[in-house]
Write a protein that holds these residues in place. Structure first.
Motif, PDB file in Angstrom:
ATOM      1  N   TYR A   1      11.470   7.953  -1.152  1.00 41.73           N
ATOM      2  CA  TYR A   1      12.307   8.240  -2.315  1.00 41.73           C
ATOM      3  C   TYR A   1      13.404   9.292  -2.115  1.00 41.73           C
ATOM      4  CZ  TYR A   1       9.233   5.206  -4.931  1.00 41.73           C
ATOM      5  OH  TYR A   1       8.538   4.116  -5.378  1.00 41.73           O
TER       6      TYR A   1
ATOM      7  N   THR B   1      21.427   9.099  -5.647  1.00 38.19           N
ATOM      8  CA  THR B   1      21.631   9.611  -7.011  1.00 38.19           C
ATOM      9  C   THR B   1      22.660  10.732  -7.019  1.00 38.19           C
ATOM     10  OG1 THR B   1      19.372   9.144  -7.738  1.00 38.19           O
ATOM     11  CG2 THR B   1      20.520  10.917  -8.873  1.00 38.19           C
TER      12      THR B   1
ATOM     13  N   HIS C   1      16.580   7.413  -2.487  1.00 38.15           N
ATOM     14  CA  HIS C   1      17.037   7.203  -3.868  1.00 38.15           C
ATOM     15  C   HIS C   1      17.707   8.468  -4.422  1.00 38.15           C
ATOM     16  CE1 HIS C   1      13.986   4.171  -3.271  1.00 38.15           C
ATOM     17  NE2 HIS C   1      14.386   3.540  -4.339  1.00 38.15           N
TER      18      HIS C   1
ATOM     19  N   ARG D   1      23.730  -0.491  -4.849  1.00 31.33           N
ATOM     20  CA  ARG D   1      23.601  -0.134  -6.249  1.00 31.33           C
ATOM     21  C   ARG D   1      24.930   0.014  -6.977  1.00 31.33           C
ATOM     22  NH1 ARG D   1      18.348   1.182  -7.825  1.00 31.33           N
ATOM     23  NH2 ARG D   1      16.985   0.538  -6.133  1.00 31.33           N
TER      24      ARG D   1
ATOM     25  N   GLU E   1      13.333   5.972 -10.420  1.00 29.18           N
ATOM     26  CA  GLU E   1      12.460   5.201  -9.523  1.00 29.18           C
ATOM     27  C   GLU E   1      11.367   6.004  -8.808  1.00 29.18           C
ATOM     28  OE1 GLU E   1      14.474   2.049  -7.259  1.00 29.18           O
ATOM     29  OE2 GLU E   1      15.990   2.001  -8.845  1.00 29.18           O
ATOM     30  N   PRO E   2      11.650   7.218  -8.349  1.00 28.43           N
ATOM     31  CA  PRO E   2      10.564   7.956  -7.690  1.00 28.43           C
ATOM     32  C   PRO E   2       9.399   8.279  -8.640  1.00 28.43           C
ATOM     33  CG  PRO E   2      12.687   8.921  -7.120  1.00 28.43           C
ATOM     34  CD  PRO E   2      12.934   7.939  -8.212  1.00 28.43           C
ATOM     35  N   GLY E   3       9.621   8.157  -9.938  1.00 28.66           N
ATOM     36  CA  GLY E   3       8.519   8.348 -10.888  1.00 28.66           C
ATOM     37  C   GLY E   3       8.100   9.800 -11.053  1.00 28.66           C
TER      38      GLY E   3
ATOM     39  N   ASN F   1      18.288   1.680 -18.068  1.00 28.60           N
ATOM     40  CA  ASN F   1      18.815   0.317 -17.974  1.00 28.60           C
ATOM     41  C   ASN F   1      19.811   0.031 -19.092  1.00 28.60           C
ATOM     42  OD1 ASN F   1      17.297  -0.173 -15.707  1.00 28.60           O
ATOM     43  ND2 ASN F   1      15.585  -1.075 -16.837  1.00 28.60           N
TER      44      ASN F   1
ATOM     45  N   ASP G   1      13.024   4.462 -18.094  1.00 24.90           N
ATOM     46  CA  ASP G   1      13.470   3.246 -17.452  1.00 24.90           C
ATOM     47  C   ASP G   1      14.271   2.385 -18.434  1.00 24.90           C
ATOM     48  OD1 ASP G   1      13.369   1.751 -15.052  1.00 24.90           O
ATOM     49  OD2 ASP G   1      12.026   0.334 -16.055  1.00 24.90           O
TER      50      ASP G   1
ATOM     51  N   ARG H   1       8.380   5.026 -18.621  1.00 23.81           N
ATOM     52  CA  ARG H   1       8.799   3.711 -19.112  1.00 23.81           C
ATOM     53  C   ARG H   1       9.970   3.846 -20.084  1.00 23.81           C
ATOM     54  NH1 ARG H   1       5.265  -1.223 -21.361  1.00 23.81           N
ATOM     55  NH2 ARG H   1       7.037  -2.582 -21.860  1.00 23.81           N
TER      56      ARG H   1
ATOM     57  N   GLN I   1      19.370   5.373 -13.277  1.00 22.17           N
ATOM     58  CA  GLN I   1      18.368   4.357 -12.909  1.00 22.17           C
ATOM     59  C   GLN I   1      17.691   4.723 -11.590  1.00 22.17           C
ATOM     60  OE1 GLN I   1      21.006   0.857 -13.002  1.00 22.17           O
ATOM     61  NE2 GLN I   1      19.583  -0.055 -14.462  1.00 22.17           N
ATOM     62  N   LEU I   2      18.495   5.167 -10.627  1.00 21.63           N
ATOM     63  CA  LEU I   2      17.958   5.514  -9.304  1.00 21.63           C
ATOM     64  C   LEU I   2      16.960   6.662  -9.389  1.00 21.63           C
ATOM     65  CD1 LEU I   2      21.109   5.416  -7.007  1.00 21.63           C
ATOM     66  CD2 LEU I   2      18.916   4.342  -6.481  1.00 21.63           C
TER      67      LEU I   2
END
Lengths: 405, 405
Positions: A147, A154, A150, A105, A207-209, B219, B215, B212, A203-204
């Protein structure tokens, strides 16, 4: 702790010669006899000592003759004994994945300067203490998803970005007596690559949401930045209180420690009491860690392996000075006024600082305070279920302060 | 565009005197006759001209006599005509809430230096173009929740943080011919307060609870940072391609524009085609905007109100130079080698640059390119439902390039 090694001073490789010679080497704290490749522990004074020992005496050839202080034989190839290294061993497969993710990354297709600069920092091999805290918390809480990797990456990215920006801050102030990492490049690269790592960390962590994880890390990022600015404005101000110092310490160090442990619990989905315990552990560990660092800054360079007095030169009001100020004689107060408040420092001032710290017992007092925080960190762990990693985290809290006590 | 004002040159305040005199004032582009307080538009060349006009001729006294070029009477107290100001008027209540949120969230209980520095930037009254794009997109898509305010503030914080760090980058390189904002404080404050604003923007963007949105903004943050580093390494490199230039431009400008419009559509919950249209609009608008900026950097300071040649002095390979290089004579190539690649610049070099740009028609070519991007931005809007704000966004795309064409 005393390490006793039988050694042949004449270089004769015979049993008879060995029996004639004993080398007594006193190290401040020997947790590691074997310097493991890739663990990157070379920035710790004791490990450097151990390395020198190997280099000069080539003890490895005679490892059977090395004994620990309690007389039991001890192999130089024995597993690492330092709590951090125990953790690193327990979490080795996870940590390998974190390292892969970090390398992956930090790459930038468009801007090759980025991996150059970050590799300098990341491959230099920091302790990876912060990502390890996330991995440890997640594993201890039974997490088996992907995750934690991640989030560990992070946390390391945030830490590295902060280091890059700190270099700029310290160099632009031109107060630091030793070369900073950004001498290899320039301020510009340090600022921009730091920003890039912040963005990457961001960004990282998406990812786990988990919005809760994002909330925790966003708040930590704000506390870190606020702490840095607070440190800047509190510097040179003799009226700085212990309360302000604690805010600075939480910003500099504890906020990322506590976020690192807390998010491990959150992604594992444990209950609120356990999440709070993980937060409290990280917070207290971070405070103890930073207080020890602030004591080491006024320690003997021979022992600490670090330059002494950087904080004094940078006119930072750390706890040792705050404590010394609280019981300053009129002469001492005038001394601090001149050197810290007005910044008029001369040769020999640092010796005067050492004398004042010795007279007031400030370093011992801060060490006691750090021991108290380490104890709080261990207490926080008590409500968590039994787990080998929990014990290692407890040992880590002790070890952090054992460096100076 | 020609503005015709009847004026009494002798200062006689009579109808007869008026009929004797006509003042023809040609302005490059007159969208605004009334300079509205608080909109902070004073950095635009045309508005400055309009102000001077008011000052010298006191046209406001004779506003009934001012006609637009098509002969219709036009009041100087008419609503603002510049597309940005139309948008600002349409979005005024939302923008007031964004401004409140910005002021609230840039406050720091612990570190008063933070609001000092940010207030300098934020109260200085930028155009607030980026947050306006978010508000416009959300409203145009029928959003009626509270979170477009958070996201608009987020976007402005990211923009301000970037400005703070750019100041450090530019000053540390000591190539900029004019004072930067961070002269008022120091590099340290700029770096750390920039970090604080990034962290704050991050806290703000978590609040709407949309992964979203996070994200998209994460980015964008990475693209911005990568673009800044790429610009750093591409500077001085005569081999820089148009492709690289476009990546730099997306990083510097377009990434935040497109994220600003895209998140407005995402929180409004519109379909994918509309979200893509909003992204495309922001992206193309941002590229047009930056290309125009790069042309203006080589424009007449009398017209642009800006110093000419900053990019040349900073040895940045912007599109005008890339285009001029593509058709350089051997002598011209040697000139660029010396001034940009080697950085050996002398007095008079900038005049030589102007001559080369004129000979090669590079500025006109880049202006055409910018017009193409503006047209793309307008095209992207076509699939969106009819809405007064959609029309204003279309006009904005025209206006962005009208500044120079």
């Amino acid at each position: 702790m005393i390490l006793i090694a039988h050694h042949d001073p004449a270089g004769q490789d015979s049993d008879a010669a060995f029996e004639d010679a004993h080398v007594y080497v006193q190290l401040e704290a020997v947790y590691t006899f074997a310097v493991q490749d890739g663990l990157g522990e070379c920035d710790d004074g004791d490990v450097v000592c151990a390395q020198k020992l190997f280099h000069i005496l080539d003890l490895r050839r005679y490892s059977a003759f090395v004994h620990s202080h309690d007389g039991k034989p001890m192999s130089l190839d024995a597993p690492a004994q330092k709590p951090q290294e125990k953790l690193a061993a327990a979490l080795a497969p996870d940590m390998a994945r974190v390292n892969d993710m970090i390398r992956q990354r930090m790459a930038s297709e468009h801007a090759p300067r980025i991996p150059e600069v970050t590799a300098h920092l990341i491959d230099a091999g920091g302790k990876r203490l912060r990502p390890m805290l996330t991995l440890a918390a997640a594993r201890m809480c039974g997490y088996d998803g992907p995750y934690h990797i991640h989030l560990a990456a992070t946390v390391e990215f945030i830490h590295t970005a902060t280091l890059l920006h700190d270099d700029v801050v310290d160099e632009s102030a031109q107060r630091r007596g030793r070369p900073t990492a950004n001498l290899l490049w320039d301020n510009t690269s340090s600022v921009l690559v730091g920003d890039y790592l912040f963005a990457r960390s961001f960004q990282l962590m998406v990812e786990p949401g988990s919005l809760r994880v994002l909330d925790i890390l966003a708040n930590a990022a704000a506390t870190i930045a606020e702490g840095e600015v607070l440190q800047l404005t509190a510097a040179q101000d003799l009226a700085t209180t212990e309360e302000t110092y604690l805010k600075v310490v939480r910003g500099k160090t504890a906020a990322l420690f506590s976020a690192a442990t807390e998010v491990g619990g959150v992604i594992a989905g444990v209950d609120e009491a356990h999440i709070k315990a993980l937060y409290d552990y990280g917070d207290a560990l971070g405070i103890a860690f930073q207080m020890v660092d602030d004591v080491i800054d006024y320690g003997d360079p021979e022992v600490t392996g670090k330059n002494a007095g950087d904080d004094f030169r940078e006119r930072k009001l750390t706890l040792p000075v705050i404590r010394a100020l609280a019981q300053a004689t009129p002469e001492e107060r005038a001394f601090w006024e001149r050197t810290i408040a007005k910044g008029k420092q001369h040769d020999g001032d640092l010796d005067q600082v050492f004398a004042i710290l010795a007279r007031t017992g400030a370093l011992e007092a801060v060490t006691q305070e750090a021991l108290g925080w380490a104890a709080q960190a261990k207490e926080a762990l008590a409500i968590l279920p039994e787990h080998p990693i929990r014990d290692m985290l407890g040992d880590l809290a002790d070890y952090v302060v054992a460096r100076i006590s």
